[in-house]
Design a protein around this motif. Structure first.
Motif, mmCIF file in Angstrom:
data_model
loop_
_atom_site.group_PDB
_atom_site.id
_atom_site.type_symbol
_atom_site.label_atom_id
_atom_site.label_comp_id
_atom_site.label_asym_id
_atom_site.label_seq_id
_atom_site.Cartn_x
_atom_site.Cartn_y
_atom_site.Cartn_z
ATOM 1 N N ALA A 16 0.822 -1.216 0.000
ATOM 2 C CA ALA A 16 0.000 0.000 0.000
ATOM 3 C C ALA A 16 0.854 1.262 0.000
ATOM 4 C CB ALA A 16 -0.926 -0.002 1.214
ATOM 5 N N PHE A 17 2.048 1.188 0.596
ATOM 6 C CA PHE A 17 2.879 2.389 0.719
ATOM 7 C C PHE A 17 4.208 2.274 -0.027
ATOM 8 C CE2 PHE A 17 -0.016 2.419 4.310
ATOM 9 C CZ PHE A 17 -0.475 3.730 4.304
ATOM 10 N N ALA A 18 4.318 1.281 -0.903
ATOM 11 C CA ALA A 18 5.533 1.143 -1.710
ATOM 12 C C ALA A 18 5.694 2.370 -2.611
ATOM 13 C CB ALA A 18 5.469 -0.130 -2.540
ATOM 14 N N ARG A 19 6.924 2.795 -2.810
ATOM 15 C CA ARG A 19 7.161 3.997 -3.606
ATOM 16 C C ARG A 19 7.240 3.704 -5.098
ATOM 17 N NH1 ARG A 19 11.619 7.138 0.258
ATOM 18 N NH2 ARG A 19 10.349 7.046 2.172
ATOM 19 N N GLN A 20 7.720 2.526 -5.462
ATOM 20 C CA GLN A 20 7.848 2.164 -6.869
ATOM 21 C C GLN A 20 6.783 1.129 -7.238
ATOM 22 O OE1 GLN A 20 11.821 0.966 -7.886
ATOM 23 N NE2 GLN A 20 12.782 2.692 -6.835
ATOM 24 N N GLU A 21 6.150 1.338 -8.375
ATOM 25 C CA GLU A 21 5.062 0.467 -8.785
ATOM 26 C C GLU A 21 5.523 -0.979 -8.962
ATOM 27 O OE1 GLU A 21 1.318 -0.716 -9.430
ATOM 28 O OE2 GLU A 21 1.947 1.317 -8.852
ATOM 29 N N GLU A 22 6.753 -1.163 -9.486
ATOM 30 C CA GLU A 22 7.223 -2.537 -9.699
ATOM 31 C C GLU A 22 7.431 -3.268 -8.370
ATOM 32 O OE1 GLU A 22 10.829 0.217 -10.592
ATOM 33 O OE2 GLU A 22 8.628 0.223 -10.796
ATOM 34 N N ASN A 23 7.834 -2.535 -7.332
ATOM 35 C CA ASN A 23 7.955 -3.170 -6.025
ATOM 36 C C ASN A 23 6.589 -3.470 -5.424
ATOM 37 O OD1 ASN A 23 10.751 -3.379 -5.844
ATOM 38 N ND2 ASN A 23 10.976 -1.295 -5.060
ATOM 39 N N ARG A 24 5.616 -2.609 -5.690
ATOM 40 C CA ARG A 24 4.247 -2.879 -5.231
ATOM 41 C C ARG A 24 3.721 -4.154 -5.888
ATOM 42 N NH1 ARG A 24 2.180 1.716 -6.220
ATOM 43 N NH2 ARG A 24 2.243 2.464 -4.075
ATOM 44 N N GLU A 25 3.982 -4.303 -7.169
ATOM 45 C CA GLU A 25 3.526 -5.504 -7.873
ATOM 46 C C GLU A 25 4.230 -6.746 -7.331
ATOM 47 O OE1 GLU A 25 4.215 -4.764 -11.992
ATOM 48 O OE2 GLU A 25 2.645 -3.215 -12.147
ATOM 49 N N ILE A 33 3.043 -2.518 10.915
ATOM 50 C CA ILE A 33 4.491 -2.719 10.794
ATOM 51 C C ILE A 33 4.917 -2.686 9.334
ATOM 52 C CG2 ILE A 33 6.346 -4.408 11.121
ATOM 53 C CD1 ILE A 33 4.848 -5.288 13.676
ATOM 54 N N GLY A 34 4.131 -3.338 8.466
ATOM 55 C CA GLY A 34 4.443 -3.330 7.040
ATOM 56 C C GLY A 34 4.395 -1.937 6.449
ATOM 57 N N ALA A 35 3.410 -1.154 6.873
ATOM 58 C CA ALA A 35 3.289 0.214 6.373
ATOM 59 C C ALA A 35 4.483 1.053 6.809
ATOM 60 C CB ALA A 35 1.989 0.840 6.875
ATOM 61 N N LEU A 36 4.903 0.903 8.062
ATOM 62 C CA LEU A 36 6.059 1.654 8.557
ATOM 63 C C LEU A 36 7.327 1.271 7.803
ATOM 64 C CD1 LEU A 36 5.401 1.575 12.413
ATOM 65 C CD2 LEU A 36 5.300 3.582 10.904
ATOM 66 N N ALA A 37 7.481 -0.022 7.521
ATOM 67 C CA ALA A 37 8.653 -0.474 6.765
ATOM 68 C C ALA A 37 8.663 0.155 5.379
ATOM 69 C CB ALA A 37 8.652 -1.994 6.653
ATOM 70 N N ALA A 38 7.493 0.219 4.743
ATOM 71 C CA ALA A 38 7.404 0.801 3.408
ATOM 72 C C ALA A 38 7.709 2.294 3.421
ATOM 73 C CB ALA A 38 6.016 0.549 2.820
ATOM 74 N N LEU A 39 7.242 2.983 4.452
ATOM 75 C CA LEU A 39 7.477 4.426 4.540
ATOM 76 C C LEU A 39 8.960 4.739 4.734
ATOM 77 C CD1 LEU A 39 4.412 5.463 6.733
ATOM 78 C CD2 LEU A 39 4.780 5.983 4.308
ATOM 79 N N ALA A 40 9.723 3.761 5.214
ATOM 80 C CA ALA A 40 11.169 3.950 5.372
ATOM 81 C C ALA A 40 11.908 3.821 4.045
ATOM 82 C CB ALA A 40 11.723 2.940 6.378
ATOM 83 N N LYS A 55 13.998 -0.093 -0.289
ATOM 84 C CA LYS A 55 15.110 -0.983 0.048
ATOM 85 C C LYS A 55 14.973 -1.526 1.466
ATOM 86 C CE LYS A 55 18.596 0.741 -3.186
ATOM 87 N NZ LYS A 55 19.983 1.278 -3.328
ATOM 88 N N VAL A 56 14.525 -0.673 2.379
ATOM 89 C CA VAL A 56 14.283 -1.116 3.753
ATOM 90 C C VAL A 56 13.117 -2.088 3.790
ATOM 91 C CG1 VAL A 56 13.573 -0.393 6.063
ATOM 92 C CG2 VAL A 56 15.243 0.961 4.785
ATOM 93 N N SER A 57 12.058 -1.759 3.041
ATOM 94 C CA SER A 57 10.878 -2.614 2.999
ATOM 95 C C SER A 57 11.221 -4.004 2.475
ATOM 96 C CB SER A 57 9.796 -1.970 2.122
ATOM 97 O OG SER A 57 8.607 -2.725 2.144
ATOM 98 N N LEU A 58 12.001 -4.052 1.399
ATOM 99 C CA LEU A 58 12.417 -5.343 0.851
ATOM 100 C C LEU A 58 13.361 -6.064 1.812
ATOM 101 C CD1 LEU A 58 12.926 -4.244 -2.854
ATOM 102 C CD2 LEU A 58 11.170 -5.825 -2.014
ATOM 103 N N GLY A 59 14.206 -5.309 2.512
ATOM 104 C CA GLY A 59 15.053 -5.913 3.529
ATOM 105 C C GLY A 59 14.233 -6.511 4.657
ATOM 106 N N PHE A 60 13.118 -5.880 4.954
ATOM 107 C CA PHE A 60 12.205 -6.396 5.967
ATOM 108 C C PHE A 60 11.631 -7.739 5.522
ATOM 109 C CE2 PHE A 60 8.426 -6.594 8.612
ATOM 110 C CZ PHE A 60 8.870 -6.057 9.809
#
Length: 217
Positions: A78-87, A128-135, A138-143
């Protein structure tokens, strides 16, 4: 309807409504697997009451883990910055739906039910997922990488703890473990970074609380 939705870029409202629908299906519905359960074709074993309750407790924990996985991926997507990462995150969440359905099916076979606290687990994991994405992505994927690494270890532990003759539950967990490793690999290849101290340790502590409670409730 799906064709129309896919033909245009989803708005934030579209994603919000879709997320609410997924949340309700995850915690209150009956998600359908797109593949047969790995337990399909594995002979059922005789379990006494103590063994059945223990196997059910472990599978309830794993079911709750999949509820949390759905929520994490939904919050991150929901909060991913890049569309390809959201997909990418949405694709992983769809694959986790099979895991959720397999665990629910096995719980039913063991005459048990999911955790009564699944709505709470979902809400916390989504946040938690939303907070990771807002960071940042790269952090979100590391999560994702760290989460799946911990899940792999947890599944290995549960395969050892299951009653020796419960090969149906073990088959489900083995397939899940293999696919969690693949999710971690894909996230790492997309640029997921190692999370700094003390985030992995905090994740382990939170997971321990969930496992302890969900085994019983």
């Amino acid at each position: 309807m799906d064709t129309v939705m896919n033909a245009r870029t989803l708005t934030p409202l579209d994603r919000l409504l879709a997320g609410i629908e997924r949340a309700l299906e995850t915690v209150a519905g009956t998600p359908e697997a797109h593949r047969h359960s790995p337990a399909h074709g594995v002979a059922a074993a005789e379990l006494d009451d103590k063994e059945r309750r223990h196997a059910a407790g472990l599978m309830r924990v794993n079911h709750t883990g999949e509820v949390c996985a759905q929520a994490l991926y939904d919050g991150q997507a929901a909060f991913a910055r890049q569309e390809e990462n959201r997909e990418h995150l949405n694709t992983a969440a769809a694959e986790e739906t099979d895991h959720l359905a397999w665990c629910a099916e096995r719980l039913h076979e063991l005459d048990s039910q999911p955790s009564l606290l699944n709505p709470l687990w979902y809400a916390g994991s989504y946040a938690i997922g939303a907070l990771a994405a807002l960071a940042g992505d790269k952090v979100s994927l590391g999560f994702v990488v760290e989460t799946e690494k911990q899940v792999e270890a947890h599944l290995a532990e549960h395969m050892d703890k299951l009653p020796a003759q419960d090969e149906r539950s073990r088959a489900v967990l083995k397939q899940m473990q293999d696919e969690e490793a693949l999710h971690a690999q894909r996230a790492r290849e997309r640029g997921g970074i190692a999370l700094p101290f003390p985030i992995p340790q905090m994740m382990q502590a939170t997971s321990m609380v969930m496992k302890t409670v969900a085994y019983r409730v």
